[in-house]
Design a protein around this motif. Structure first.
Motif, PDB file in Angstrom:
ATOM      1  N   GLU A  30       0.820  -1.200   0.000  1.00  0.00           N
ATOM      2  CA  GLU A  30       0.000   0.000   0.000  1.00  0.00           C
ATOM      3  C   GLU A  30       0.860   1.258   0.000  1.00  0.00           C
ATOM      4  O   GLU A  30       2.038   1.206   0.345  1.00  0.00           O
ATOM      5  N   THR A  31       0.244   2.358  -0.363  1.00  0.00           N
ATOM      6  CA  THR A  31       0.940   3.636  -0.392  1.00  0.00           C
ATOM      7  C   THR A  31       1.167   4.136   1.022  1.00  0.00           C
ATOM      8  O   THR A  31       0.552   3.659   1.980  1.00  0.00           O
ATOM      9  N   PHE A  32       2.020   5.136   1.145  1.00  0.00           N
ATOM     10  CA  PHE A  32       2.290   5.732   2.448  1.00  0.00           C
ATOM     11  C   PHE A  32       0.998   6.276   3.049  1.00  0.00           C
ATOM     12  O   PHE A  32       0.743   6.101   4.243  1.00  0.00           O
ATOM     13  N   GLU A  33       0.189   6.927   2.257  1.00  0.00           N
ATOM     14  CA  GLU A  33      -1.068   7.503   2.761  1.00  0.00           C
ATOM     15  C   GLU A  33      -2.004   6.400   3.271  1.00  0.00           C
ATOM     16  O   GLU A  33      -2.648   6.550   4.313  1.00  0.00           O
ATOM     17  N   PRO A  53      -4.114  -6.963  14.118  1.00  0.00           N
ATOM     18  CA  PRO A  53      -2.953  -7.746  13.685  1.00  0.00           C
ATOM     19  C   PRO A  53      -1.715  -6.856  13.645  1.00  0.00           C
ATOM     20  O   PRO A  53      -1.815  -5.632  13.577  1.00  0.00           O
ATOM     21  N   ALA A  54      -0.554  -7.472  13.704  1.00  0.00           N
ATOM     22  CA  ALA A  54       0.683  -6.755  13.418  1.00  0.00           C
ATOM     23  C   ALA A  54       0.695  -6.560  11.902  1.00  0.00           C
ATOM     24  O   ALA A  54       0.210  -7.415  11.157  1.00  0.00           O
ATOM     25  N   VAL A  55       1.215  -5.442  11.441  1.00  0.00           N
ATOM     26  CA  VAL A  55       1.203  -5.141  10.006  1.00  0.00           C
ATOM     27  C   VAL A  55       2.596  -4.741   9.540  1.00  0.00           C
ATOM     28  O   VAL A  55       3.255  -3.928  10.180  1.00  0.00           O
ATOM     29  N   VAL A  56       3.021  -5.333   8.442  1.00  0.00           N
ATOM     30  CA  VAL A  56       4.238  -4.928   7.750  1.00  0.00           C
ATOM     31  C   VAL A  56       3.806  -4.584   6.334  1.00  0.00           C
ATOM     32  O   VAL A  56       3.196  -5.411   5.653  1.00  0.00           O
ATOM     33  N   SER A  57       4.098  -3.352   5.918  1.00  0.00           N
ATOM     34  CA  SER A  57       3.667  -2.896   4.600  1.00  0.00           C
ATOM     35  C   SER A  57       4.851  -2.709   3.663  1.00  0.00           C
ATOM     36  O   SER A  57       5.916  -2.274   4.075  1.00  0.00           O
ATOM     37  N   PHE A  58       4.605  -3.042   2.414  1.00  0.00           N
ATOM     38  CA  PHE A  58       5.586  -2.866   1.348  1.00  0.00           C
ATOM     39  C   PHE A  58       5.019  -1.863   0.354  1.00  0.00           C
ATOM     40  O   PHE A  58       3.805  -1.780   0.166  1.00  0.00           O
ATOM     41  N   ARG A  59       5.905  -1.117  -0.298  1.00  0.00           N
ATOM     42  CA  ARG A  59       5.445  -0.095  -1.240  1.00  0.00           C
ATOM     43  C   ARG A  59       5.005  -0.669  -2.574  1.00  0.00           C
ATOM     44  O   ARG A  59       4.156  -0.102  -3.242  1.00  0.00           O
ATOM     45  N   THR A  60       5.596  -1.799  -2.968  1.00  0.00           N
ATOM     46  CA  THR A  60       5.260  -2.394  -4.261  1.00  0.00           C
ATOM     47  C   THR A  60       5.136  -3.906  -4.135  1.00  0.00           C
ATOM     48  O   THR A  60       5.695  -4.507  -3.220  1.00  0.00           O
ATOM     49  N   VAL A  61       4.429  -4.495  -5.083  1.00  0.00           N
ATOM     50  CA  VAL A  61       4.340  -5.949  -5.147  1.00  0.00           C
ATOM     51  C   VAL A  61       5.735  -6.530  -5.377  1.00  0.00           C
ATOM     52  O   VAL A  61       6.107  -7.548  -4.792  1.00  0.00           O
ATOM     53  N   GLY A  62       6.537  -5.859  -6.191  1.00  0.00           N
ATOM     54  CA  GLY A  62       7.894  -6.314  -6.468  1.00  0.00           C
ATOM     55  C   GLY A  62       8.747  -6.374  -5.213  1.00  0.00           C
ATOM     56  O   GLY A  62       9.519  -7.316  -5.022  1.00  0.00           O
ATOM     57  N   GLU A  63       8.619  -5.373  -4.348  1.00  0.00           N
ATOM     58  CA  GLU A  63       9.377  -5.368  -3.097  1.00  0.00           C
ATOM     59  C   GLU A  63       8.944  -6.535  -2.209  1.00  0.00           C
ATOM     60  O   GLU A  63       9.781  -7.237  -1.643  1.00  0.00           O
ATOM     61  N   LEU A  64       7.649  -6.781  -2.124  1.00  0.00           N
ATOM     62  CA  LEU A  64       7.138  -7.908  -1.341  1.00  0.00           C
ATOM     63  C   LEU A  64       7.665  -9.226  -1.901  1.00  0.00           C
ATOM     64  O   LEU A  64       8.151 -10.077  -1.164  1.00  0.00           O
ATOM     65  N   ARG A  65       7.616  -9.390  -3.221  1.00  0.00           N
ATOM     66  CA  ARG A  65       8.079 -10.630  -3.858  1.00  0.00           C
ATOM     67  C   ARG A  65       9.573 -10.838  -3.661  1.00  0.00           C
ATOM     68  O   ARG A  65      10.033 -11.969  -3.519  1.00  0.00           O
ATOM     69  N   ARG A 133      -0.338 -17.066  12.341  1.00  0.00           N
ATOM     70  CA  ARG A 133      -0.651 -17.009  10.910  1.00  0.00           C
ATOM     71  C   ARG A 133      -0.045 -15.754  10.306  1.00  0.00           C
ATOM     72  O   ARG A 133       0.115 -14.750  10.979  1.00  0.00           O
ATOM     73  N   ILE A 134       0.240 -15.835   9.011  1.00  0.00           N
ATOM     74  CA  ILE A 134       0.659 -14.663   8.246  1.00  0.00           C
ATOM     75  C   ILE A 134      -0.346 -14.507   7.118  1.00  0.00           C
ATOM     76  O   ILE A 134      -0.590 -15.437   6.354  1.00  0.00           O
ATOM     77  N   HIS A 135      -0.941 -13.331   7.059  1.00  0.00           N
ATOM     78  CA  HIS A 135      -1.977 -13.053   6.074  1.00  0.00           C
ATOM     79  C   HIS A 135      -1.417 -12.077   5.039  1.00  0.00           C
ATOM     80  O   HIS A 135      -0.970 -10.986   5.395  1.00  0.00           O
ATOM     81  N   LEU A 136      -1.433 -12.483   3.769  1.00  0.00           N
ATOM     82  CA  LEU A 136      -1.002 -11.596   2.690  1.00  0.00           C
ATOM     83  C   LEU A 136      -2.208 -10.818   2.196  1.00  0.00           C
ATOM     84  O   LEU A 136      -3.218 -11.405   1.814  1.00  0.00           O
ATOM     85  N   ASP A 137      -2.093  -9.511   2.184  1.00  0.00           N
ATOM     86  CA  ASP A 137      -3.185  -8.640   1.764  1.00  0.00           C
ATOM     87  C   ASP A 137      -2.679  -7.775   0.611  1.00  0.00           C
ATOM     88  O   ASP A 137      -2.144  -6.688   0.820  1.00  0.00           O
ATOM     89  N   VAL A 138      -2.788  -8.327  -0.602  1.00  0.00           N
ATOM     90  CA  VAL A 138      -2.284  -7.642  -1.785  1.00  0.00           C
ATOM     91  C   VAL A 138      -3.438  -7.441  -2.754  1.00  0.00           C
ATOM     92  O   VAL A 138      -4.080  -8.397  -3.179  1.00  0.00           O
ATOM     93  N   GLU A 148       4.474  -1.233 -10.174  1.00  0.00           N
ATOM     94  CA  GLU A 148       4.124   0.121  -9.763  1.00  0.00           C
ATOM     95  C   GLU A 148       3.796   0.139  -8.281  1.00  0.00           C
ATOM     96  O   GLU A 148       3.503  -0.871  -7.679  1.00  0.00           O
ATOM     97  N   HIS A 149       3.778   1.328  -7.730  1.00  0.00           N
ATOM     98  CA  HIS A 149       3.383   1.472  -6.338  1.00  0.00           C
ATOM     99  C   HIS A 149       1.961   0.996  -6.161  1.00  0.00           C
ATOM    100  O   HIS A 149       1.167   0.937  -7.096  1.00  0.00           O
ATOM    101  N   ALA A 150       1.632   0.687  -4.922  1.00  0.00           N
ATOM    102  CA  ALA A 150       0.288   0.228  -4.601  1.00  0.00           C
ATOM    103  C   ALA A 150      -0.725   1.290  -5.023  1.00  0.00           C
ATOM    104  O   ALA A 150      -0.407   2.471  -5.094  1.00  0.00           O
TER     105      ALA A 150
END
Length: 152
Positions: A30-33, A53-65, A133-138, A148-150
């Motif tokens: 997701e985006t910073f906003e 939940p605890a949340v870890v956010s990535f700026r792009t799908v590529g970064e997560l992958r 559990r780890i939940h992917l929310d993409v 591209e960015h989220a």
């Protein structure tokens, strides 16, 4: 200046095993906003007594992958199957039938991104994953590229 542990948490927070953790770690793109809004919503929900939940956010799908490879997913699954902890990185490498150095590098990277913690027990460094559990929310939307960015 506050000393930091290998897991990136300042020593003042103590051993991560002594802190409460939610059952779920949520990974998002997701985006910073959007991250800001989600954080404000979570603070409000927690103040009303709701567990978040605890949340870890990535700026792009590529970064997560890039971070969440098949081998690192396997590592996380093994930790979850052993109630979140391994005796040591060496024991985890043996369980995964992988080289110590690559497992150490993977554990360090996952800790750097906040997906797990490293607990020092004397000479031994123990990977610690407090989540059940780890939940992917993409969310994927149409656009020029999945790198591209989220969406905003």
């Amino acid at each position: 200046m506050t000393e930091s542990t290998d897991d990136g948490w300042p020593d003042k927070y103590g051993d991560p095993r002594d802190r409460p953790h939610p059952d779920v770690l949520r990974l998002t793109v997701e985006t910073f906003e959007e991250m800001r809004e989600d954080t404000l919503d979570a603070v409000e929900a927690i103040s009303e007594g709701e567990e978040q939940p605890a949340v870890v956010s990535f700026r792009t799908v590529g970064e997560l992958r890039k971070i969440l490879t098949e081998r690192r997913i396997e590592l996380l699954r093994v930790l979850m199957a052993t109630e979140g902890a391994a005796e040591s990185i060496s024991a985890l490498a043996e369980e995964l039938d992988r080289d110590y150095r690559t497992v150490h590098d993977d554990v360090s990277l996952l800790a750097e991104y906040g997906l797990l913690f490293i607990v020092e027990d004397g000479q031994s460094k123990r990977p610690y994953l407090p989540y059940e559990r780890i939940h992917l929310d993409v969310e994927l939307v149409g656009g020029p590229s999945s790198e591209e960015h989220a969406p905003a």
